[in-house]
Design a protein around this motif. Structure first.
Motif: not given
Length: 261
Positions: A46-72
């Protein structure tokens, strides 16, 4: 117009930096898809497609936490309820999911985008009080704060704790987090008031700290909530109910027309 010029004009009409598709070639933001398969998680994609590069591991973990929190948020959320009703009307899962996604508008689903814009404005002006006053002059509802269902949104604390850790470790700057907490202080300054940040506010902090533009906050929420919408729509199809309405047949809507009372 020559054939070559026509071909160049059409190719330019659909020019994109997102992907390159040719016979035997699939590249996503410059990465061959075969190199991404099995090595790259969905959040990183998701990050790659929107931003054009790959996130650092901690950036990825933050984004994933936000995505998980809003699921349902259950059938209390209109997007979920509508998807479940649509699933009983003889449409496919794609239609049911699209029906739920299509009600994620300014009121239901748009607060994250609005909150990022609010936080951006505070970071730009450096004046939380004046910014909040301007926003409240337009609407009594401040996006990202308070919740119609939860006195305290249970998703707030763990998300903000992750941001606090990321700020401490230099992963993100913390300016948007500080802006959000300044808003909470302003809202709760009066005795007896308690208007904490909600899921939209907490995820807005994450999206803003990670550098996502405000409109993408809504898009990311749509991606997240689509998982819950799909799960509910699928569950509903397994129950065999036909034409599920918003209330059980035994309960009739109150009549407000002639003879009401």
């Amino acid at each position: 117009m020559t054939a070559d010029r026509t071909r160049d004009e059409v190719a330019g009409w659909w020019a994109t930096a997102v992907s390159r598709i040719e016979p035997g070639v699939i590249e996503l933001r410059g990465h061959p898809v075969q190199d991404l398969i099995g090595t790259t998680g969905l959040t990183d994609m998701i990050w790659l497609m929107l931003r054009g590069d790959l996130p650092a591991p901690r950036e990825s973990a933050l984004l994933e936490a936000a995505l998980v929190a809003g699921v349902d948020h259950g059938p209390q959320a209109p997007s979920i309820a509508i998807a479940r009703m649509a699933a009983t009307c003889g449409v496919g899962l794609n239609n049911a999911v699209a029906t739920g996604v299509n009600v994620l508008g300014d009121v239901h689903g748009g607060a994250g985008e609005q909150c990022v814009a609010l936080l951006d404005e505070i970071c730009d002006t450096g004046d939380a009080a004046a910014t909040v006053a301007r926003w409240r002059a337009r609407s009594p509802y401040l996006p990202g704060f308070g919740h119609r269902f939860h006195p305290v949104d249970p998703r707030r604390a763990p998300l903000l704790a992750l941001v606090d850790d990321a700020v401490r470790d230099g992963v993100v700057a913390g300016r948007h987090l500080a802006a959000a907490r300044a808003i909470e202080e302003l809202l709760n300054a009066r005795a007896g008031r308690h208007v904490p940040m909600n899921i939209d506010g907490a995820t807005a902090v994450i999206y803003a700290e990670l550098g996502f533009a405000a409109p993408l906050a809504r898009g990311l929420f749509v991606l997240s909530r689509s998982v819950g919408i799909l799960a509910h729509a699928w569950e509903e199809t397994q129950q065999g109910r036909r034409i599920k309405g918003p209330i059980p047949p035994s309960i009739l809507p109150a009549h407000l027309g002639p003879g009401a009372g």
